[in-house]
Design a protein around this motif. Structure first.
Motif, short mmCIF file in Angstrom:
data_model
loop_
_atom_site.label_atom_id
_atom_site.label_comp_id
_atom_site.label_asym_id
_atom_site.label_seq_id
_atom_site.Cartn_x
_atom_site.Cartn_y
_atom_site.Cartn_z
N SER A 538 2.63 -1.05 -8.78
CA SER A 538 2.86 0.34 -8.38
C SER A 538 4.32 0.54 -7.94
N VAL A 539 4.90 -0.45 -7.27
CA VAL A 539 6.31 -0.36 -6.87
C VAL A 539 7.21 -0.35 -8.10
N VAL A 540 6.93 -1.21 -9.06
CA VAL A 540 7.75 -1.26 -10.28
C VAL A 540 7.71 0.07 -11.02
N PHE A 566 6.75 1.21 1.53
CA PHE A 566 5.72 1.29 2.58
C PHE A 566 4.37 1.70 1.99
N ALA A 567 4.39 2.62 1.05
CA ALA A 567 3.13 3.11 0.46
C ALA A 567 2.37 2.00 -0.25
N ALA A 568 3.11 1.08 -0.88
CA ALA A 568 2.45 0.00 -1.62
C ALA A 568 1.67 -0.93 -0.70
N SER A 569 1.96 -0.89 0.60
CA SER A 569 1.22 -1.72 1.55
C SER A 569 -0.03 -1.04 2.08
N THR A 570 -0.32 0.17 1.60
CA THR A 570 -1.46 0.92 2.11
C THR A 570 -2.60 0.98 1.11
N ALA A 571 -2.86 -0.11 0.43
CA ALA A 571 -3.98 -0.17 -0.53
C ALA A 571 -5.27 -0.43 0.25
N PHE A 572 -5.61 0.50 1.14
CA PHE A 572 -6.76 0.33 2.01
C PHE A 572 -8.07 0.80 1.39
N THR A 573 -7.99 1.63 0.34
CA THR A 573 -9.15 2.40 -0.09
C THR A 573 -10.08 1.67 -1.04
#
Length: 620
Positions: A538-540, A566-573
């Motif tokens: 997702s970052v790439v 920061f968003a890429a570290s929020t794969a909580f779902t």
């Protein structure tokens, strides 16, 4: 030059043929990542092959296609796996966890606070996968001791380790990849502690959520209790008496075991003779009248065995953990199947656990919460499945060293006793000195981060903390190949002009929105994709687009790069968004919906908090 095709139209723009080809590659990659028709690391390697084979359209040469293997991010990730393993082997993390958890025993609130507060600082520097692997058994045992469902603590353990990944550049492989992309696109890599100011805010807000709202949203899927109770296997275990008229009297124990397994699918686990116990499968003794057999199988099959062999069932002789977990004979082991395990897709029977590890699988808790106790051999293993098996102490050690499993049980009192024995060893002191030395060299720009990390690997091996073989075994090669494969995908997106086209479209679509709203939009998009195609991928995909969009809109590209990171570290779902989520999936008995219910509000909360914090600290 990339060949072009007639206009196809994207908000009025003409699309070069190269853009269409790369878009097709991206779409195919996303589909394969989501469906896992082939392993993600193999998909990444296939991306390299396709991009280079279609060089006239993708603009990716062979050298660029293979550049991911020599990428500083890939090299650093490899080295950090080794450094983290060196720290793990010192048992200092375990010892620290024991001491802190000991003070929190008996209280759900204190346990939850201890889990979050301890995991964060450690996982901010050390790779969080081994940290979670070390803490899962301890957290589970403490929860059972306090009468708390382990499900109330294991998702917070995983989420806390993910939040901690935002504290430093070393926190996750995603940070390192994002830093390299930022260096390529903006000439500005991330400093070791550049993420820390906003990372601290993110961690504190996430921790507060988990201690309040998250606590009430978490289900109690697995009841507290012994392992046989948590896996509900007691109805499938029984004690039967060999009567004087039974044809089993005088038969060899090994032969009885083989016949029962072949003819009835029944496991004869052990034999009790007076005060003596012995494992039936390993014994060449003859059975005698008055021997008591411990058997495992479907209740109807057990009854049929009793009738056919003229046995007598002992209804009051309950089979407990203590009787199955005896160091002199055997031990109970809980383990999780990682998503990258070679056994994923195999059945329990085809995995040959019995032959390889002298193990009897008593139950499987499927990723999703389903318990399988009957027909276990035909159960196809998936990433996140948890198994309860009975084996020998020696075989359990082999299982713990096997990358195809993550062993997640260990008696808390035994761990505590070992952890408190003696002070900090020389090996531990050297390991931590090496780790802090690497961080210091990189933070002060004495050496590039990749070179500093490699120096740390050399120091770990030369000092005897790790052997060369242990260093190689410590690397998660699946992640390394995944990193190496997605790097050229980013090159293709930039070379063909796909990034610029998407950025133009987004600038037009978001015209009139304040910059912080556009920043939050990129945060949400990146986070959503990270849940299904891995954070690194997702970052790439999104960081180059975010940077280009910010530049065209007159905003600060570096702030947008940070938002994507920061968003890429929020794969909580989802349970598959991040490895630690999958590690607690089976042991917690969770369902997919549990991650959505607990993780989605947290992800939305952090979209607002992180965007605001970036805007205030770095500006837009």
């Amino acid at each position: 030059m990339v060949p072009t095709a007639p206009p196809v139209g994207l908000l009025g723009a003409d699309l070069p043929l190269g853009v269409l080809v790369v878009a097709a590659v991206v779409l195919g990659t996303v589909v394969l990542f989501v469906t896992e028709a082939i392993p993600p690391d193999v998909t990444a390697l296939a991306v390299i092959v396709v991009l280079v084979a279609l060089e006239p359209y993708t603009g990716v040469s062979a050298a660029e296609g293979l550049s991911g293997f020599s990428s500083p991010a890939t090299v650093t990730v490899m080295a950090m796996y080794v450094l983290s393993d060196g720290i793990r082997r010192t048992s200092v993390i375990r010892r620290l966890g024991v001491e802190v958890a000991q003070s929190a025993r008996g209280s759900e609130n204190r346990l939850l606070a201890a889990v979050i507060g301890l995991t964060g600082p450690i996982a901010g520097v050390v790779n969080n996968t081994p940290v979670v692997a070390v803490f899962v058994p301890m957290v589970t045992d403490l929860a059972n001791e306090a009468g708390v469902s382990p499900s109330k603590l294991l998702i917070p353990l995983s989420y806390a380790s993910m939040l901690a990944g935002t504290l430093t550049l070393f926190g996750t492989a995603t940070n390192l990849v994002a830093s390299e992309l930022s260096a390529d696109l903006l000439g500005r890599p991330f400093g070791v502690f550049e993420l820390t100011p906003v990372g601290v805010v993110v961690f504190l807000v996430g921790a507060a959520y988990l201690l309040t709202v998250g606590k009430w949203l978490l289900p109690a899927r697995v009841p507290p209790g012994s392992r046989t109770e948590r896996y509900e296997v007691q109805p499938y275990l029984a004690r039967v008496l060999v009567t004087a008229r039974s044809p089993l009297a005088g038969a060899f124990a090994q032969a009885v075991v083989e016949d029962a397994r072949r003819d009835l699918g029944l496991d004869v686990l052990d034999v009790v003779r007076g005060g003596e116990h012995f494992v039936a499968a390993d014994s060449d003794r003859e059975l005698r009248a008055r021997d008591v057999l411990t058997v495992r199988g479907d209740p109807a099959t057990i009854q049929r065995f009793v009738e056919l062999a003229s046995l007598r069932r002992l209804p009051r002789a309950t089979v407990t953990d203590a009787e199955l977990d005896n160091p002199e004979r055997s031990t109970l082991v809980e383990l999780v199947v990682p998503s990258e395990s070679a056994l994923a897709g195999e059945t329990v029977e085809s995995a040959r656990l019995r032959e390889r590890y002298d193990a009897t699988v008593l139950a499987v808790r499927r990723a999703g919460g389903e318990l399988v106790r009957n027909g276990v051999g035909a159960t196809k293993l998936r990433g996140g499945d948890a198994l309860l098996l009975r084996t020998t102490e020696q075989a359990a050690e082999f299982l713990a060293e096997n990358d195809d499993f993550v062993v997640t049980n260990e008696a808390f009192d035994e761990v505590m006793e070992r952890a408190r024995a003696g002070g900090v060893s020389r090996t531990a002191a050297v390991a931590f000195a090496v780790l802090f030395g690497v961080v210091g060299l990189a933070a002060l720009d004495v050496l590039p981060i990749a070179v500093a990390a490699l120096a740390g690997v050399v120091a770990m091996v030369v000092s005897g903390v790790l052997s060369p073989n242990e260093a190689y075994d410590a690397v998660n090669w699946n992640v390394v190949f995944l990193l190496a494969g997605v790097v050229p995908l980013g090159i293709a997106l930039r070379e063909t002009g796909a990034v610029a086209l998407v950025a133009d479209s987004l600038v037009a679509a978001t015209a009139g929105l304040p910059p912080v709203a556009v920043l939050a939009l990129f945060y949400l998009l990146t986070g959503a994709f990270a849940n299904v195609i891995t954070p690194v991928a997702s970052v790439v995909l999104f960081l180059p687009v975010a940077v280009s969009t910010a530049a065209e809109a007159g905003s600060d590209p570096f702030s947008f790069a940070l938002a994507v990171t920061f968003a890429a570290s929020t794969a909580f779902t989802t349970p598959v968004g991040y490895q630690t989520n999958l590690m607690v999936y089976g042991p917690g008995g969770y369902r997919f919906s549990d991650y959505v219910r607990v993780g989605a509000p947290l992800q939305l909360l952090l979209a607002v908090v992180t965007s605001a914090a970036i805007a205030l600290y770095w500006g837009l």
